[in-house]
Design a protein around this motif. Structure first.
Motif, PDB file in Angstrom:
ATOM      1  N   GLY A 112       1.606  -2.248   0.533  1.00  0.00           N
ATOM      2  CA  GLY A 112       1.763  -0.797   0.713  1.00  0.00           C
ATOM      3  C   GLY A 112       0.417  -0.130   0.945  1.00  0.00           C
ATOM      4  O   GLY A 112      -0.551  -0.427   0.248  1.00  0.00           O
ATOM      5  N   LEU A 113       0.356   0.762   1.942  1.00  0.00           N
ATOM      6  CA  LEU A 113      -0.890   1.475   2.226  1.00  0.00           C
ATOM      7  C   LEU A 113      -1.256   2.373   1.056  1.00  0.00           C
ATOM      8  O   LEU A 113      -0.383   3.009   0.454  1.00  0.00           O
ATOM      9  CB  LEU A 113      -0.720   2.370   3.461  1.00  0.00           C
ATOM     10  CG  LEU A 113      -0.760   1.733   4.845  1.00  0.00           C
ATOM     11  CD1 LEU A 113      -0.499   2.802   5.888  1.00  0.00           C
ATOM     12  CD2 LEU A 113      -2.094   1.049   5.089  1.00  0.00           C
ATOM     13  N   THR A 138       2.682   2.834  19.589  1.00  0.00           N
ATOM     14  CA  THR A 138       3.090   1.551  19.016  1.00  0.00           C
ATOM     15  C   THR A 138       1.831   0.794  18.607  1.00  0.00           C
ATOM     16  O   THR A 138       0.964   0.529  19.444  1.00  0.00           O
ATOM     17  CB  THR A 138       3.882   0.723  20.045  1.00  0.00           C
ATOM     18  OG1 THR A 138       4.987   1.509  20.478  1.00  0.00           O
ATOM     19  CG2 THR A 138       4.389  -0.575  19.414  1.00  0.00           C
ATOM     20  N   ALA A 139       1.747   0.494  17.328  1.00  0.00           N
ATOM     21  CA  ALA A 139       0.564  -0.204  16.827  1.00  0.00           C
ATOM     22  C   ALA A 139       0.697  -1.700  17.112  1.00  0.00           C
ATOM     23  O   ALA A 139       1.716  -2.312  16.805  1.00  0.00           O
ATOM     24  CB  ALA A 139       0.409   0.039  15.331  1.00  0.00           C
ATOM     25  N   TYR A 195       0.856   7.673  12.848  1.00  0.00           N
ATOM     26  CA  TYR A 195      -0.446   8.319  12.611  1.00  0.00           C
ATOM     27  C   TYR A 195      -1.436   8.032  13.738  1.00  0.00           C
ATOM     28  O   TYR A 195      -2.623   8.311  13.604  1.00  0.00           O
ATOM     29  CB  TYR A 195      -1.002   7.925  11.237  1.00  0.00           C
ATOM     30  CG  TYR A 195      -0.466   8.834  10.163  1.00  0.00           C
ATOM     31  CD1 TYR A 195       0.811   8.662   9.652  1.00  0.00           C
ATOM     32  CD2 TYR A 195      -1.217   9.928   9.716  1.00  0.00           C
ATOM     33  CE1 TYR A 195       1.328   9.537   8.711  1.00  0.00           C
ATOM     34  CE2 TYR A 195      -0.708  10.801   8.774  1.00  0.00           C
ATOM     35  CZ  TYR A 195       0.555  10.605   8.273  1.00  0.00           C
ATOM     36  OH  TYR A 195       1.064  11.490   7.352  1.00  0.00           O
ATOM     37  N   GLY A 196      -0.961   7.451  14.828  1.00  0.00           N
ATOM     38  CA  GLY A 196      -1.804   7.342  16.013  1.00  0.00           C
ATOM     39  C   GLY A 196      -2.671   6.100  16.100  1.00  0.00           C
ATOM     40  O   GLY A 196      -3.609   6.056  16.893  1.00  0.00           O
ATOM     41  N   THR A 231       5.187  -0.508   7.626  1.00  0.00           N
ATOM     42  CA  THR A 231       3.790  -0.065   7.611  1.00  0.00           C
ATOM     43  C   THR A 231       3.280   0.120   9.046  1.00  0.00           C
ATOM     44  O   THR A 231       2.609   1.101   9.356  1.00  0.00           O
ATOM     45  CB  THR A 231       2.921  -1.089   6.864  1.00  0.00           C
ATOM     46  OG1 THR A 231       3.449  -1.251   5.548  1.00  0.00           O
ATOM     47  CG2 THR A 231       1.478  -0.633   6.773  1.00  0.00           C
ATOM     48  N   LEU A 232       3.655  -0.813   9.918  1.00  0.00           N
ATOM     49  CA  LEU A 232       3.220  -0.713  11.315  1.00  0.00           C
ATOM     50  C   LEU A 232       3.770   0.547  11.971  1.00  0.00           C
ATOM     51  O   LEU A 232       3.079   1.235  12.727  1.00  0.00           O
ATOM     52  CB  LEU A 232       3.699  -1.932  12.104  1.00  0.00           C
ATOM     53  CG  LEU A 232       2.751  -3.120  12.171  1.00  0.00           C
ATOM     54  CD1 LEU A 232       3.348  -4.196  13.054  1.00  0.00           C
ATOM     55  CD2 LEU A 232       1.379  -2.710  12.685  1.00  0.00           C
ATOM     56  N   GLU A 233       5.023   0.865  11.642  1.00  0.00           N
ATOM     57  CA  GLU A 233       5.613   2.068  12.219  1.00  0.00           C
ATOM     58  C   GLU A 233       4.888   3.316  11.728  1.00  0.00           C
ATOM     59  O   GLU A 233       4.591   4.235  12.493  1.00  0.00           O
ATOM     60  CB  GLU A 233       7.096   2.126  11.855  1.00  0.00           C
ATOM     61  CG  GLU A 233       7.806   3.175  12.677  1.00  0.00           C
ATOM     62  CD  GLU A 233       9.284   3.267  12.362  1.00  0.00           C
ATOM     63  OE1 GLU A 233       9.886   2.239  12.024  1.00  0.00           O
ATOM     64  OE2 GLU A 233       9.806   4.389  12.465  1.00  0.00           O
TER      65      GLU A 233
END
Lengths: 266, 331
Positions: free
Chosen positions: B20-21, B177-178, B62-63, B55-57
């Protein structure tokens, strides 16, 4: 065991501290003191030498007044002092300072090997706490930083230092074989006070004064010329306005709740 | 007007062991977007895990366009010299102009070491960052929150550690999309000489992180060790509970709750100190709070000098009354 302990002369935290128009800390010398957190570093070094034998050398970098921090360490029981004094150093950022400190530690190590460098966790003037890690990297020493507990024991591989440290989300125990660099927090110990005997003895202890040329550090590494950052604005923070002070007559809790609601803080 | 920096802004994506971030990372990402293209640095655990889909989403929201997954092999990435070597390599391979980190004690060590290795200028404990006249400029308060300064970085790479809570986290206007890019970095023997013999993660609290909380309720000597009333008020306000040095030294609460120059520095929107005298060391850790409320039965307590709303009174009657009233008002 030979320990170098870093000490710094800083404006007294209880006094009015200021930045000058050049963005540097005003050091008028009147109310300076040893950085409180460095007293924990001195204490840690003294305890280790009391336990294992050896000597403690107090090292400072700074203008003429800075020697007071070394004197304090000598009064507490350090054996010798080194003061790096050179006008070119004024205005150095953390990396300029670290270059000078590293050169001084190397010079001491060339005389007799240094087993341990001990520092406080931060200087209470700049409060960046960057020096310990940067100095460890510059000297290529293992770093055991932010120690709330420190022990050093003789082991098969030599001296082994072990520290406990509390981070934001975890508690860790780290260990490394000496030589190493350790920074200590104010939890690590209770610094002693100098006694009369210590104060008298300190007068006879040597303090070596070194210039940049003695250390082989170029003037462009330090001072404003070497600084990688510069303060472009510095202003005293405005005082708080519209302050309210009430004495509780039985309804202060209600008034607090109302204040929080009115100011959209809930 | 802010002009973006040329290279990407690399943000260290601090995360818990469960992936988790950490809360302040979203603040860093918000600040980073104003500077330029945002990349993330994700430290892979021993099992080499990527950030999970959720998390990737979130990162895309957040850019964050590129997530560099840092793999340091069998070195222990929890050690700051190891992480610093990894980030140094990432900064160089990504051609980053800025490295942004949360200003925790361990990240400040990382910042120092990356600065030493790359020649970058470093500013820690910053409260804001911008580009002005083509230079990265960071704001920070010094001298126990009594001075505001702005510090410009003169070098091509700027390493900035931002204090948690300094920036309001906001998603990007447009989601991206990260993409995860694996980056293997070989760490030298020098960084491996320290051994981690114990590592205990603190149990996650239901309350927000002290360093990042927008509301902080703090107890000092005057609580006599009774933190229950503070906890109730903190819960009503959705805040964190902190303490003074005295309270932690007495063992009334863990040392991780200590606010001050040698503990956690907080800059919440609202600080409420109960039974806190306001010694200079404590003020150094909280003076930049938005609104300061103080409750103390000693009218001479120095904290009243900096309080926006001061109550001379008994915290054991004031706090429960305030808590009950706030509960009532919130329905």
């Amino acid at each position: 065991m030979r320990i170098v302990v870093l000490v710094k002369h800083v404006p007294d935290i209880q006094s009015e501290r200021a930045l000058g128009p050049d963005g540097r800390v005003v050091r008028d010398g009147g109310d300076g003191t040893i950085n409180e957190l460095d007293e924990n570093a001195v204490e840690a070094a003294l305890l280790l030498v009391e336990q294992h034998g050896g000597e403690v050398v107090a090292l400072t970098v700074g203008p003429a007044d800075a020697v007071d921090a070394v004197r304090r360490a000598l009064q507490l029981g350090a054996d010798a002092g080194v003061h790096v004094l050179d006008d070119a150093i004024a205005g150095s950022d953390v990396f300029g300072t670290v270059a000078v400190l590293a050169a001084a530690v190397r010079r001491l190590g060339a005389e007799t090997p240094v087993d341990l460098v001990v520092t406080g966790m931060a200087g209470l003037d700049g409060l960046t706490s960057l020096v310990p890690a940067a100095l460890a990297a510059e000297l290529d020493l293992p770093q055991l930083t932010l120690a709330s507990e420190l022990t050093v024991d003789a082991t098969e591989s030599g001296w082994t230092a072990r520290v406990r440290r509390d981070l934001d989300h975890a508690t860790e125990v780290l260990e490394a074989t000496l030589p190493a660099l350790v920074s200590v927090t104010d939890q690590a110990n209770e610094p002693r006070y100098p006694n009369f005997k210590g104060i008298m003895a300190a007068r006879k202890k040597p303090v070596e004064v070194l210039a940049l040329a003695d250390l082989g550090v170029g003037a462009t590494t330090v001072g404003d010329a070497g600084a990688r950052t510069e303060v472009v604005d510095a202003a005293r923070r405005p005082t708080r306005e519209n302050r309210i002070l009430v004495t509780d007559d039985g309804d202060a809790g209600l008034r607090l709740a109302a204040y929080l609601v009115e100011n959209k803080l809930v | 007007m802010t002009t973006p920096v040329t290279g990407p802004v690399l943000v260290l994506l601090d995360h818990a062991a469960d992936g988790g971030l950490r809360q302040p990372v979203l603040e860093l990402l918000t600040a980073a977007r104003a500077l330029g293209t945002v990349h993330g640095a994700w430290t892979a655990d021993a099992d080499g895990s990527d950030p999970d889909a959720r998390t990737l989403e979130l990162l895309g929201t957040y850019g964050v366009e590129t997530v560099h997954r840092l793999d340091v092999g069998d070195a222990d990435v929890r050690l700051t010299p190891v992480l610093a070597q990894g980030l140094t390599a990432l900064v160089q391979s990504a051609g980053a102009s800025v490295l942004l980190l949360t200003s925790s004690f361990e990240n400040k060590e990382v910042a120092a070491r990356v600065g030493l290795a790359t020649g970058a200028g470093v500013v820690v404990d910053a409260s804001a960052v911008e580009v002005a006249d083509d230079r990265v400029v960071a704001a920070k308060t010094v001298f126990a929150g009594t001075w505001n300064t702005r510090c410009a970085v003169r070098t091509p790479l700027a390493v900035i550690a931002l204090k948690a809570g300094s920036v309001q986290a906001e998603p990007a206007a447009e989601r991206v999309t990260a993409t995860v890019v694996a980056q293997a970095v070989t760490v030298d023997d020098g960084a491996r000489r320290v051994r981690v013999t114990e590592h205990t993660e603190r149990a996650a609290s239901t309350r927000p992180d002290l360093a990042a909380a927008q509301v902080v309720v703090v107890g000092g000597r005057g609580t006599n060790g009774d933190f229950a009333l503070l906890e109730e008020l903190a819960d009503v306000l959705g805040g964190a509970v902190g303490a003074t040095r005295v309270a932690t030294d007495e063992g009334w609460i863990g040392h991780d709750a200590q606010i001050g120059q040698t503990g956690v520095t907080v800059a919440p929107q609202l600080y409420i100190g109960a039974g806190v005298s306001g010694a200079v060391h404590h003020r150094g850790g909280m003076q930049s709070a938005g609104t300061i409320v103080a409750i103390n039965n000693d009218p001479e307590a120095p904290i009243f000098e900096i309080a926006d709303f001061g109550i001379v009174g008994d915290l054991f009657t004031v706090l429960p009354q305030a808590t009950a009233e706030l509960r009532r008002l919130k329905g």
